[in-house]
Design an enzyme around this catalytic site. Structure first.
Site, PDB file in Angstrom:
ATOM      1  N   ALA B  72      29.602  19.224 -15.489  1.00 30.18           N
ATOM      2  CA  ALA B  72      27.707  18.831 -15.358  1.00 30.18           C
ATOM      3  C   ALA B  72      27.989  17.980 -14.151  1.00 30.18           C
ATOM      4  CB  ALA B  72      27.455  18.092 -17.023  1.00 30.18           C
ATOM      5  N   ILE B  73      28.016  18.938 -13.060  1.00 35.17           N
ATOM      6  CA  ILE B  73      28.080  18.555 -11.691  1.00 35.17           C
ATOM      7  C   ILE B  73      26.656  18.576 -11.301  1.00 35.17           C
ATOM      8  CG2 ILE B  73      29.112  18.763  -9.473  1.00 35.17           C
ATOM      9  CD1 ILE B  73      30.980  18.539 -11.397  1.00 35.17           C
ATOM     10  N   LEU B  75      25.374  21.062  -9.809  1.00 43.42           N
ATOM     11  CA  LEU B  75      25.083  21.415  -8.275  1.00 43.42           C
ATOM     12  C   LEU B  75      25.433  20.701  -7.145  1.00 43.42           C
ATOM     13  CD1 LEU B  75      22.277  24.903  -8.963  1.00 43.42           C
ATOM     14  CD2 LEU B  75      24.888  24.722  -8.573  1.00 43.42           C
ATOM     15  N   ASN B 101      27.838  31.325  -2.554  1.00 45.10           N
ATOM     16  CA  ASN B 101      27.389  31.615  -3.882  1.00 45.10           C
ATOM     17  C   ASN B 101      25.821  30.615  -3.794  1.00 45.10           C
ATOM     18  OD1 ASN B 101      25.967  29.429  -6.458  1.00 45.10           O
ATOM     19  ND2 ASN B 101      27.705  31.114  -7.281  1.00 45.10           N
ATOM     20  N   CYS B 132      23.443  28.803 -13.999  1.00 42.76           N
ATOM     21  CA  CYS B 132      24.276  27.093 -14.089  1.00 42.76           C
ATOM     22  C   CYS B 132      23.275  26.655 -15.054  1.00 42.76           C
ATOM     23  CB  CYS B 132      24.072  26.298 -12.585  1.00 42.76           C
ATOM     24  SG  CYS B 132      23.828  24.927 -13.326  1.00 42.76           S
ATOM     25  N   LYS B 168      25.106  36.596 -10.341  1.00 41.52           N
ATOM     26  CA  LYS B 168      26.347  35.876 -11.723  1.00 41.52           C
ATOM     27  C   LYS B 168      25.530  35.169 -12.379  1.00 41.52           C
ATOM     28  CE  LYS B 168      30.103  32.215 -11.719  1.00 41.52           C
ATOM     29  NZ  LYS B 168      30.703  31.222 -11.117  1.00 41.52           N
ATOM     30  N   ILE B 194      31.550  35.991 -16.856  1.00 38.97           N
ATOM     31  CA  ILE B 194      30.192  34.768 -16.525  1.00 38.97           C
ATOM     32  C   ILE B 194      30.518  33.931 -16.681  1.00 38.97           C
ATOM     33  CG2 ILE B 194      30.560  35.684 -19.124  1.00 38.97           C
ATOM     34  CD1 ILE B 194      32.055  33.347 -20.112  1.00 38.97           C
ATOM     35  N   GLY B 251      36.209  33.928 -16.362  1.00 36.18           N
ATOM     36  CA  GLY B 251      36.008  33.246 -17.695  1.00 36.18           C
ATOM     37  C   GLY B 251      37.541  33.051 -17.949  1.00 36.18           C
ATOM     38  N   THR B 274      38.646  27.667 -13.232  1.00 34.66           N
ATOM     39  CA  THR B 274      39.448  26.359 -13.817  1.00 34.66           C
ATOM     40  C   THR B 274      40.743  26.045 -12.927  1.00 34.66           C
ATOM     41  OG1 THR B 274      37.456  25.989 -14.993  1.00 34.66           O
ATOM     42  CG2 THR B 274      39.407  24.571 -15.601  1.00 34.66           C
TER      43      THR B 274
END
Lengths: 295, 311
Positions: B72-73, B75, B101, B132, B168, B194, B251, B274
């Protein structure tokens, strides 16, 4: 320059309750690492667990990188089982280390906070700067072994005093006096434990309070601290009150270690956040907004 | 035999290979320069950019979960002006496609960002973040409504001129097809899916959420089956009605075979996310492994995999 490599485990030795000293062959990282910097280390071969873990560099010896860690969760439990010969993905060195320009540095270690300060101690010894180490932990068992281990890694002596530090800091003649015996003294160590089983009873900040109460010419001219955030918060406040520059080595959950994930932030003085991995892990305590850091 | 052709055309761009680094996992590229030459991958998508700097959410922001992680950055980013001044010049010198982005709290903000970024030298394409899960305004709120996706996309496409616009999409819907079709209808060159799946991690001892934001977005290998399913759904629908619009699969891609699976599901290109955290340079390794896979399979062209699912 940072590098990512497959580091071979050379040794993984139990040195305290759930505390291990891990030795990895990682020449390029050992050559570049400075005290206070850290590495990202995958705790097992393969893709599980998903993320690497950050560890401060406890020391470098030749082409070896030393990591001192405590088993805290799944990742460190796996790492404690890493056997000599295993190869682990590691990248680093990362982040900013300590400034070591002080003449009378006081190192303050809360528990495993001794991990990066061990590297600092050896570097100070190399530079010929006598240091004071205040080391605090829960029990004698938790810290005595770590202090001894640190002591044996120095060329000179780490003069350990369980109590009575009031007169014991950095008067030149005193250092000379201490050095008359066997090996020269490289540092002085005093301890506290929460249960009083070793050293003074109480938090490690007790010792710092004493040090900061010394007359200005004997008082530390820099404090280098590592430990849990509540301890660092207290250390930062005490140093600010006495106008003594304070560098803190920080820890935070971290995914990448290189500044991309933005997961490891702490509140910055003046608003916003700083990344522990980039602006830290060692920061001037005044650069953080301690009011927004829970204790 | 000769090496398989890895170059692809996707989302209005010619890419040297179909592997990109995903937004939010590759910083502004330079963070990974010691570990990966961006020229080794087809492209990189920069951290979500807003008009003004955003500090992001309070910590803790991330936690590892089984086969993945929650983030939970919020943005956090340095804002458009600073990006153009300090980050884009380095990116523009790299031998790879730079996809920016971007995120706005309103249709107007999306359009303004698209207009300014599309004029900046070195920006190959734009990727609209309408998915997001960690911000209150815009973000997923747009991304769950086909009408809003269409409006935002249309505004950005009009503002971006010749620069292709990718959209996205969020997986936090029962079926992503209406959003994919709305983006396609509004002129998107590609839909990317995703984004992360909304999740929650709990510290049972303290009876507290692990993340300060309470909820966060799940990423990593745990979400690959969801991503594959949604790419397959979206690609199938677009093939019928908008065959010129590509799907970019994202994903849980950790390996070249994972990337191949996304192509087989219907993606023209993929983004590695990731995995970059787990091993710096992972995107480059995925690209190399995908080429090795094509070789093993005796393929002349990686695009032979696209939509090759037999069912």
């Amino acid at each position: 320059m940072s590098a990512c490599l497959n580091a071979k485990v050379l040794a993984n030795e139990l040195v305290g309750p759930d505390v291990y000293l891990l030795r990895l062959a990682a020449g390029p990282i050992a050559a570049a690492a400075r005290p206070g910097q850290f590495v990202m280390l995958r705790v097992a071969p393969g893709d599980e667990p998903l993320l690497a873990r950050p560890f401060s560099v406890h020391g470098v010896e030749g082409e070896d990188v030393l990591i001192l860690f405590q088993v805290r969760g799944r990742g460190t439990a796996l790492l404690s089982q890493a056997a000599p010969g295993a190869k682990l993905v590691m990248w680093g060195p990362l982040g900013r280390g300590f400034e070591l320009e002080a003449k009378r540095p006081a190192l303050v270690a809360g528990g495993m906070g001794i991990a990066p300060l061990g590297f600092v101690a050896r570097k100070l010894e190399d530079k010929g700067i006598l240091f004071h180490l205040s080391s605090g932990g829960a029990t004698q068992e938790a810290i005595e072994g770590l202090e001894k281990k640190l002591g044996t890694s120095l060329r000179g002596r780490l003069e350990c005093r369980a109590t009575d530090i009031h007169r014991l800091f950095h008067a030149a003649q005193e250092a000379a006096e201490l050095s008359t015996s066997t090996a020269p003294v490289s540092g002085i160590c005093t301890s506290t434990t929460m249960d009083g089983s070793y050293g003074e009873k109480g938090p490690v900040t007790l010792l710092l309070k004493n040090l900061l109460s010394l007359p200005p010419e004997l008082r530390p001219d820099a404090v280098l601290a590592c430990g849990p955030l509540p301890m660092l918060k207290a250390v930062a406040a005490m140093c600010a009150e006495k106008n003594v520059p304070c560098q803190v080595s920080l820890e935070a959950p971290m995914a990448c270690g290189v500044g991309a994930c933005l997961g490891c932030v702490l509140p910055a003085a003046g608003g916003g956040y700083v990344r522990v991995c980039q602006e830290g892990p060692v920061m001037d305590a005044a650069a953080l907004d301690w009011g927004r850091i829970g204790a | 035999m000769s090496a398989p052709r890895m170059a692809v055309s996707a989302g209005g761009l010619g890419l040297k290979n179909p592997v990109l680094a995903a937004s939010g996992t590759f910083g502004y590229g330079q963070e990974y320069a010691p570990y990966l030459d961006p020229g080794a991958i087809g492209g990189l998508v920069t951290k979500g950019l807003s008009l003004r700097p955003r500090p992001g959410n309070p910590p803790p922001r991330i936690v590892e979960t089984a086969g993945g992680m929650l983030n939970a950055i919020g943005l956090a980013n340095l804002g458009l002006d600073e990006f153009l001044e300090t980050k884009l010049p380095w990116l523009a010198r790299q031998q790879t496609a730079v996809v920016v982005n971007l995120y706005g709290e309103s249709q107007e903000e999306f359009a303004e960002l698209a207009a300014r970024l599309s004029q900046a030298p070195g920006v190959a394409a734009l990727e609209l973040n309408v998915s997001c899960p960690n911000v209150k305004a815009g973000g997923m709120a747009f991304g769950c409504d086909p009408g809003a996706v269409g409006r935002v996309t249309r505004a950005a496409v009009a503002a971006a001129g010749q620069v292709p616009v990718w959209v996205k999409l969020t997986p936090n819907v029962a079926d992503p097809t209406p959003m994919a079709l709305a983006a396609a209808e509004a002129g998107a060159a590609a839909v990317c899916l995703i984004n992360t799946l909304l999740g929650l991690a709990i510290d049972a001892q303290r009876r507290r959420p692990v993340l300060a934001n309470v909820v966060g977005g799940l990423s990593g290998p745990a979400i690959k089956p969801v991503g594959l399913r949604m790419v397959w759904q979206a690609a199938r629908a677009l093939r019928q009605s908008h065959p010129q619009v590509d799907v970019v699969g994202i994903g849980g891609i950790m390996s070249g075979v994972d990337a191949a699976e996304y192509l087989i599901a219907g993606a023209r290109a993929v983004q590695v996310g990731t995995a970059n955290f787990a091993r710096p340079g992972a995107a480059g390794r995925v690209a190399a492994e995908l080429e090795a896979f094509c070789r093993e399979q005796g393929l002349a062209d990686v695009s032979e995999l696209v939509g090759a699912l037999k069912c």
